[in-house]
Design an enzyme around this catalytic site. Structure first.
Site, PDB file in Angstrom:
ATOM      1  N   HIS A 126       0.928  -1.192  -0.373  1.00  0.00           N
ATOM      2  CA  HIS A 126       0.249  -0.126   0.493  1.00  0.00           C
ATOM      3  C   HIS A 126       1.008   1.681  -0.585  1.00  0.00           C
ATOM      4  O   HIS A 126       0.449   2.374  -0.372  1.00  0.00           O
ATOM      5  CB  HIS A 126      -0.716  -0.381   1.021  1.00  0.00           C
ATOM      6  CG  HIS A 126      -1.931  -0.861   1.257  1.00  0.00           C
ATOM      7  ND1 HIS A 126      -3.482  -0.448   1.298  1.00  0.00           N
ATOM      8  CD2 HIS A 126      -2.338  -1.905   0.374  1.00  0.00           C
ATOM      9  CE1 HIS A 126      -4.111  -1.307   0.945  1.00  0.00           C
ATOM     10  NE2 HIS A 126      -4.270  -2.270   0.598  1.00  0.00           N
ATOM     11  N   ASP A 127       1.570   1.331   0.755  1.00  0.00           N
ATOM     12  CA  ASP A 127       3.082   2.634   0.624  1.00  0.00           C
ATOM     13  C   ASP A 127       3.721   2.441  -0.808  1.00  0.00           C
ATOM     14  O   ASP A 127       3.305   3.851  -1.342  1.00  0.00           O
ATOM     15  CB  ASP A 127       4.425   2.533   1.212  1.00  0.00           C
ATOM     16  CG  ASP A 127       5.048   3.613   1.411  1.00  0.00           C
ATOM     17  OD1 ASP A 127       4.800   4.623   1.404  1.00  0.00           O
ATOM     18  OD2 ASP A 127       5.864   3.284   1.506  1.00  0.00           O
ATOM     19  N   SER A 132       5.209   6.972   2.702  1.00  0.00           N
ATOM     20  CA  SER A 132       3.722   7.779   2.742  1.00  0.00           C
ATOM     21  C   SER A 132       3.490   7.562   3.544  1.00  0.00           C
ATOM     22  O   SER A 132       2.181   8.465   4.466  1.00  0.00           O
ATOM     23  CB  SER A 132       3.552   8.666   1.169  1.00  0.00           C
ATOM     24  OG  SER A 132       3.159   7.155   0.602  1.00  0.00           O
ATOM     25  N   GLU A 183      -2.697   9.489   3.927  1.00  0.00           N
ATOM     26  CA  GLU A 183      -2.856   8.419   3.716  1.00  0.00           C
ATOM     27  C   GLU A 183      -3.699   7.490   4.423  1.00  0.00           C
ATOM     28  O   GLU A 183      -4.666   6.389   4.121  1.00  0.00           O
ATOM     29  CB  GLU A 183      -1.588   7.382   2.662  1.00  0.00           C
ATOM     30  CG  GLU A 183      -1.145   8.168   1.271  1.00  0.00           C
ATOM     31  CD  GLU A 183       0.266   7.574   0.492  1.00  0.00           C
ATOM     32  OE1 GLU A 183       0.085   6.768   1.365  1.00  0.00           O
ATOM     33  OE2 GLU A 183       0.715   8.980   0.060  1.00  0.00           O
ATOM     34  N   ASP A 242       8.227   5.877  -0.338  1.00  0.00           N
ATOM     35  CA  ASP A 242       8.887   6.451   0.029  1.00  0.00           C
ATOM     36  C   ASP A 242       8.238   6.892   1.768  1.00  0.00           C
ATOM     37  O   ASP A 242       8.018   7.853   2.848  1.00  0.00           O
ATOM     38  CB  ASP A 242       8.138   7.957  -0.212  1.00  0.00           C
ATOM     39  CG  ASP A 242       6.712   8.179  -0.703  1.00  0.00           C
ATOM     40  OD1 ASP A 242       6.343   7.261   0.372  1.00  0.00           O
ATOM     41  OD2 ASP A 242       6.503   8.986  -0.884  1.00  0.00           O
ATOM     42  N   HIS A 253      -2.158 -12.534  -1.539  1.00  0.00           N
ATOM     43  CA  HIS A 253      -3.108 -13.366  -1.626  1.00  0.00           C
ATOM     44  C   HIS A 253      -2.595 -14.283  -0.845  1.00  0.00           C
ATOM     45  O   HIS A 253      -3.956 -15.291   0.063  1.00  0.00           O
ATOM     46  CB  HIS A 253      -4.326 -12.952  -2.405  1.00  0.00           C
ATOM     47  CG  HIS A 253      -4.272 -11.221  -2.716  1.00  0.00           C
ATOM     48  ND1 HIS A 253      -5.185 -11.379  -3.845  1.00  0.00           N
ATOM     49  CD2 HIS A 253      -4.339 -10.274  -1.762  1.00  0.00           C
ATOM     50  CE1 HIS A 253      -5.878  -9.680  -3.331  1.00  0.00           C
ATOM     51  NE2 HIS A 253      -4.893  -9.681  -2.616  1.00  0.00           N
TER      52      HIS A 253
END
Length: 346
Positions: free
Chosen positions: A86-87, A96, A108, A94, A213
């Site tokens: 997800h980053d 975030s 985020e 980074d 998954h």
């Protein structure tokens, strides 16, 4: 015939993987794409910059903490892997996603798809230990990448892919950027391939990284439409195995309980293996985005090949290296945060 195809596929993974790991990567401006090791990253970046003592390196310190966490809670492996994914898909790798919201900014981690993300406290613990010995040296972005690798690797007691380091931390994090960049559980194949393509990732990466998954859980709310109102007339998704759909409806009766957890890889959600692809080939993928991999001829062929454990591990390793190079900040961009949750100076 199939053995020959598998052999050729494995050779191509290993050859291209070796080329990619040593490639230049990047776009010349510090924001790399998923083409090898990203812009300016390298192995053992911290070798001479940070040693906690005579034996402890940055990498061994991250591994020690992560392995202790996964040993105590095996579900942590999927959580840390998902955090990295997800980053990287929003603003690149980074860190975030780690930034807490401020009075003026929704970051985020507050966006809908990220509200179920966890594992932040593990990153905090690692950062605190490294910062105490090597202040201002080790980035949160590198910690996230190393932690994801080590979380998956605990099961095997060896490193499952190399992690190139040298990332800097971003200073911008916006909830509004998550939806358009992060592939959703309801995405079709064209959308998935486009979203991966914008990150410099290809079809092989799409299929291999979907194999993440094989560990972790989801919740009934993300599959309710597939089960009860797929085309708006109270029907189920016809691509879903009938018996599996019935099982899911039993676990997720209408109205859905948002807290009800579902294994993404039934009966194998704590074990990193290739069972995800076996289930998918039986039309038992949990999400629309899983089933979408069977709607393209090349993708569907790869889904079959990656049922082979050796092939899956090899391609997953290559694709994780490529993903880890997406949008990296180097060459004077970004910063090394003192706290992973806050931009320096705030």
């Amino acid at each position: 015939m199939m053995k020959n195809i598998i052999g050729l596929f494995l050779v191509s993974i290993l050859v291209v993987g070796c080329m990619g790991a040593g490639g230049r990567g990047g776009n010349g401006h510090g924001r790399g794409h998923g083409n090898g090791n990203g812009g300016g990253l390298k192995m053992n970046f911290y070798g001479k910059l940070c040693r906690l003592d005579r034996l402890a390196t940055v990498e061994s310190t991250v591994r020690q903490i992560v392995w202790s966490k996964v040993s105590a809670d095996p579900s942590m492996a999927a959580k840390l892997l998902r955090l990295h994914y997800h980053d990287c898909f929003v603003r690149g790798c980074d860190a975030s996603i780690l930034l807490d919201p401020t009075q003026n900014t929704t970051t985020e981690k507050t966006a809908g798809p990220n509200r179920s993300i966890s594992g932040y406290e593990v990153i905090d613990e690692i950062k605190t230990k490294l910062e105490a010995k090597c202040p201002g040296i080790v980035s949160c972005a590198d910690i996230v990448a190393l932690a994801a690798r080590d979380a998956v690797s605990f099961q095997f007691q060896k490193e499952m892919w190399p992690v190139f380091t040298g990332r800097k931390d971003g200073t911008v994090s916006l909830a509004s950027e998550v939806g358009g960049n992060l592939p959703s559980a309801g995405a079709n194949f064209t959308t998935l391939l486009t979203q991966f393509g914008t990150k410099g990732l290809n079809l092989n990466d799409l299929v291999a990284l979907s194999g993440a998954h094989t560990i972790g859980i989801s919740h009934c709310t993300l599959v309710a439409r597939r089960l009860y109102n797929f085309t708006g007339v109270g029907d189920a998704d016809p691509s879903l195995d009938v018996s599996y759909a019935q099982t899911l409806r039993g676990l997720c009766p209408n109205p859905q309980n948002p807290a009800t957890a579902l294994e993404m890889d039934p009966k194998s959600s704590l074990t990193f293996d290739s069972d995800y692809y076996r289930a998918l080939n039986q039309h038992k993928g949990l999400f629309v985005s899983d089933a979408a991999l069977l709607t393209n001829r090349q993708s569907a062929r790869m889904v079959k090949l990656l049922q082979n454990r050796v092939l899956f591990f090899a391609q997953f390793a290559k694709s994780m290296v490529r993903m880890g190079g997406v949008g990296v900040l180097t060459d004077g961009q970004g910063e090394i945060r003192k706290s992973c949750r806050v931009v320096n100076g705030q």
